[in-house]
Design an enzyme around this catalytic site. Structure first.
Site, short mmCIF file in Angstrom:
data_model
loop_
_atom_site.label_atom_id
_atom_site.label_comp_id
_atom_site.label_asym_id
_atom_site.label_seq_id
_atom_site.Cartn_x
_atom_site.Cartn_y
_atom_site.Cartn_z
N PHE A 1 0.50 -1.11 -0.02
CA PHE A 1 -0.10 -0.33 -0.18
C PHE A 1 0.81 1.32 -0.30
O PHE A 1 2.28 0.80 -0.03
CB PHE A 1 -1.07 0.52 1.35
CG PHE A 1 -2.44 0.02 0.84
CD1 PHE A 1 -2.45 -1.45 -0.36
CD2 PHE A 1 -2.90 0.58 1.45
CE1 PHE A 1 -4.48 -1.36 -0.03
CE2 PHE A 1 -4.61 0.84 1.14
CZ PHE A 1 -5.20 -0.24 0.99
N GLN B 1 -8.33 14.21 4.41
CA GLN B 1 -7.65 13.46 2.94
C GLN B 1 -8.43 13.54 1.62
O GLN B 1 -9.74 12.86 1.95
CB GLN B 1 -7.33 11.95 3.96
CG GLN B 1 -6.64 11.30 2.25
CD GLN B 1 -6.27 9.96 2.94
OE1 GLN B 1 -6.38 9.21 3.46
NE2 GLN B 1 -4.48 10.31 3.06
N HIS C 1 -9.06 11.07 -1.25
CA HIS C 1 -7.77 9.97 -1.82
C HIS C 1 -8.11 10.15 -3.31
O HIS C 1 -8.99 10.49 -4.16
CB HIS C 1 -9.16 8.85 -1.62
CG HIS C 1 -8.90 7.45 -1.67
ND1 HIS C 1 -8.00 7.24 -3.43
CD2 HIS C 1 -8.58 6.39 -1.04
CE1 HIS C 1 -7.87 6.04 -2.77
NE2 HIS C 1 -7.47 5.82 -1.91
N LEU D 1 -14.93 5.14 -4.72
CA LEU D 1 -13.90 3.73 -4.17
C LEU D 1 -13.28 3.41 -5.07
O LEU D 1 -13.86 2.95 -4.86
CB LEU D 1 -13.03 4.40 -2.34
CG LEU D 1 -11.97 4.35 -2.23
CD1 LEU D 1 -11.13 5.33 -2.29
CD2 LEU D 1 -11.75 3.57 -1.13
N GLU E 1 -6.57 1.77 -3.11
CA GLU E 1 -5.30 1.97 -3.03
C GLU E 1 -4.80 0.51 -4.01
O GLU E 1 -3.93 -0.04 -4.37
CB GLU E 1 -4.75 2.56 -1.84
CG GLU E 1 -3.50 3.21 -1.97
CD GLU E 1 -3.09 3.90 -1.46
OE1 GLU E 1 -3.49 4.73 -0.47
OE2 GLU E 1 -2.48 3.18 0.06
N ARG F 1 -0.82 9.31 -0.14
CA ARG F 1 -2.45 9.75 -0.68
C ARG F 1 -2.15 11.35 -1.12
O ARG F 1 -2.35 11.94 -1.88
CB ARG F 1 -3.64 9.22 0.37
CG ARG F 1 -3.68 8.23 0.50
CD ARG F 1 -5.09 7.73 0.69
NE ARG F 1 -5.04 6.27 0.64
CZ ARG F 1 -5.62 6.03 1.82
NH1 ARG F 1 -6.81 6.20 2.57
NH2 ARG F 1 -5.88 4.32 1.30
N HIS G 1 -12.11 11.58 1.04
CA HIS G 1 -12.14 10.36 2.00
C HIS G 1 -12.16 10.48 3.38
O HIS G 1 -13.03 9.75 3.91
CB HIS G 1 -11.41 10.15 0.96
CG HIS G 1 -10.81 8.40 1.75
ND1 HIS G 1 -11.38 7.49 0.97
CD2 HIS G 1 -9.48 7.86 2.17
CE1 HIS G 1 -11.62 5.84 2.06
NE2 HIS G 1 -9.94 6.06 1.93
N ARG H 1 -3.46 10.53 6.39
CA ARG H 1 -2.73 9.49 6.57
C ARG H 1 -2.49 8.33 5.63
O ARG H 1 -2.94 8.44 4.61
CB ARG H 1 -4.91 8.98 7.29
CG ARG H 1 -5.14 7.24 8.02
CD ARG H 1 -6.01 7.47 7.86
NE ARG H 1 -7.47 6.82 6.79
CZ ARG H 1 -7.55 6.01 6.32
NH1 ARG H 1 -7.21 5.05 5.80
NH2 ARG H 1 -8.51 5.45 5.22
#
Ligand SMILES: Cc1cc2nc3c(=O)[nH]c(=O)nc-3n(C[C@H](O)[C@H](O)[C@H](O)COP(=O)(O)OP(=O)(O)OC[C@H]3O[C@@H](n4cnc5c(N)ncnc54)[C@H](O)[C@@H]3O)c2cc1C
Length: 586
Positions: free
Chosen positions: A119, A240, A242, A252, A255, A286, A353, A397
């Protein structure tokens, strides 16, 4: 007064992963626990989490919790509190094995161990090669976790109030939280739930923005409840975006799609992340990937007739990998776009997000506020999950760290409350007037108003937030945004409930949610305006650099006088050395 009442040891508001993990710990210790949720528990947003949960199990590539800690500190752009980050990363493996034993059907490697995928922002050896740290149940990890946690709670005899809407916290004159006022959605009857301790686990506030990946229920109710109780919100300027929401719609694409080998291209077919993050490329953090997409589009290299998105290419992975590792998003893209990702790339664009900021807590889930010489706990009140700011995510994050955050701190808050209950035999008396403000807030919506509709005002608010407080920010635009949000706040008085003849309670809930959204919107824009630097997800065009000399500190927004104050970042971990702030490159 004929208000219906119930009494419990603990009131948990929110039945996502955070609330359910805490409730499980408490119910297993024989505490009398009530969980209130405005939707049936397994519809909480945790159910939508796709990619997975981080833990340094080293099942696929070498790994170590200390490397995970370094990546999280770096990912946070050094704003995360390092004691909480150490605590979370050390606990991660234990919590994942516990979930496995609780029934989460993780995907498996050939040797039978839990499958782990790479990730964004993950490295080996403190910034070296890409790590593979995200434990996954295909692309439905949150679904598997939430259902397992719910079933375990049923077994432990947690008491559920399903489809009850919490309106406000109830406190005595000394500021001790004594429970909350809730509304039974079906009947419209209020219910006062008294508790020795109250835990907020109400999730994030993705509905602040027009295009977002969140459920419609993510309206920041707990954040606004805290603000109205005089508690400040921490780091609200860090929201955040995304990188890979479906363009124009927001759903979404995990990731994990890039973790499995997918990559982004612009209209020239160029793999542009190689220019922005030569080492990590598409698996940079991100905030970095979102800004890169935004820049590609504004510089005219976007795809489609309007050149307003980029493409996520997965076709080279083959049908087998897509069906085995990414079945949920493959089905979603086929259904909503009529595209088969095994044949065609997916149009994507950054989408709101995750709420990094929230109710300030320590690593035991206690809500802590600054006092003259240091900090103090708010008696009776706890918070965990996306509504809390502990702060492990700081300014940005990392993917896979939120599912971890909710179970780690859900458990630690549960443990702390168990200790507190040992010395709390009785409920404190609840003064009758303490319920007045919450009842008045509810009753105000009995009058339906003549002005604009709730839906229209909400839509306008979301548009304003996206336009004036989005991926890139600048002083004069933020100023204008703040004025617009304050003007919306003033207009709330005359808002009209919709179609009250048929859907009176749901209309009333939507109005209460809109009030909450507006409170949190003001906190977000005011905090963004105040922070004159760029750090993590907060990118100021007028202050493009991170400025540790002046801004290595958490913001605290107070509703009462619209004030933004600050407190230091906890740079000292529990047992290891501090990771000092360094330039952040991927
Ligand atoms: C599409 C998507 C995919 C994601 N994928 C991942 C991932 O792969 N890995 C990862 O680590 N993170 C992921 N995240 C983030 C992560 O899922 C969330 O941050 C996390 O699940 C939040 O859990 P929570 O328990 O704090 O809140 P939630 O799961 O949002 O639950 C909130 C609860 O509060 C209740 N509630 C709220 N307001 C009220 C009220 N007024 N009265 C009563 N009840 C109320 C709701 O009913 C609900 O039960 C993803 C998020 C999204 C949106």
């Amino acid at each position: 007064m004929s208000l219906a009442r119930r009494k419990f040891d603990v009131l948990v508001i929110g039945a996502g992963g955070g609330g359910l993990r805490a409730a499980l710990q408490l119910a297993q210790a024989d505490a009398k626990v009530a969980v209130v949720s405005k939707v049936f528990p397994t519809r909480s947003h945790t159910v939508a989490a796709q990619g997975g949960i981080n833990a340094a199990l080293a099942n696929v590539r070498p790994d170590n919790w200390h490397w995970h800690m370094f990546d999280t500190v770096k990912g946070s752009d050094y704003l995360g509190d390092q004691d909480a980050i150490e605590y979370m990363c050390r606990a991660a493996s234990h919590l994942v094995y516990e979930l496995e034993h609780a029934g989460v059907p993780f995907s498996r490697l050939d040797n039978g161990k839990i499958y782990q995928r790479p990730f964004g922002g993950q490295s080996q050896n403190f910034g070296g090669e890409q790590a593979a740290r995200t434990c996954a149940a295909a692309d439905r990890t949150g679904h598997a976790m939430l259902h397992s946690l719910y079933q375990q709670n049923i077994r432990a005899r947690t008491h559920f109030f399903d489809e009850f809407f919490a309106i406000d916290l109830i406190s005595n004159d000394e500021g001790t939280v004594l429970g909350a006022l809730a509304l039974e959605i079906e009947t419209g009857e209020p219910l006062l739930i008294e508790a020795k301790t109250t835990l907020l686990a109400t999730g994030g506030v993705g509905q602040l923005f027009r295009t977002n990946t969140n459920a419609r229920i993510n309206t920041g109710d707990g954040l606004a409840m805290a603000l109205r109780a005089g508690i400040p919100l921490e780091d609200m300027e860090f929201f955040q975006f995304h990188p890979t929401g479906i363009a124009g719609r927001g759903m979404l694409i995990t990731e994990g799609a890039r973790g499995e080998g997918g990559f982004l291209i612009n209209k020239d077919g160029e793999r542009f992340m190689e220019r922005y993050a030569p080492h990590a490329k598409d698996l940079a953090s991100r905030d970095v990937v979102s800004r890169s997409i935004y820049t590609e589009v504004t510089e005219g290299r976007g795809c489609g007739p309007e050149q307003d998105y980029v493409l996520l290419k997965l076709d080279h992975l083959g049908e087998d990998v897509l069906n085995k590792r990414l079945p949920g998003i493959t089905a979603m893209v086929k259904t909503f776009l009529g595209i088969n990702p095994a044949e065609e790339p997916i149009p994507v664009y950054p989408t709101a997000h995750y709420t990094m900021g929230g109710i300030p807590t320590n690593r035991h889930g206690e809500v802590v506020v600054p006092v003259e010489h240091g900090e103090e706990e708010v008696p009776g009140l706890y918070a965990v999950g996306e509504c809390a700011c502990v702060s492990v995510h700081g300014a940005n994050r990392l993917g896979g760290n939120s599912l971890l955050d909710i179970v780690v701190f859900g458990r630690s808050a549960g443990n702390r409350i168990i200790d507190v209950l040992k010395n709390t035999r009785y409920h404190l008396p609840l003064p009758e007037h303490s319920v007045d403000a919450a009842m008045a807030r509810l009753q105000r919506w009995d009058q339906r108003g003549e002005g604009e509709s709730v839906a229209a005002v909400k839509k306008e608010l979301q548009g304003v937030m996206e336009k004036y407080c989005g991926v890139f920010r600048i002083e004069n635009v933020l100023q204008e945004g703040l004025q617009k949000v304050l003007a919306i706040e003033a207009r709330l008085q005359d808002v009209r409930l919709q179609d009250h003849s048929k859907t009176f309670n749901t209309a009333r809930i939507e109005a209460l949610e809109l009030e909450n959204l507006v409170d949190v919107a003001v906190a977000t824009v005011a905090s963004a305006l105040a922070r004159q630097e760029s750090r993590g997800a907060h990118s100021r065009i007028d202050y493009p650099k991170r400025d540790d000399a002046h801004w290595l500190k958490h913001s605290l927004y107070y509703k009462e006088d619209n004030r933004v104050d600050y407190k230091p970042v906890r740079l000292r971990p529990i047992t290891v050395e501090t990771f000092p702030p360094k330039e952040r490159v991927y």
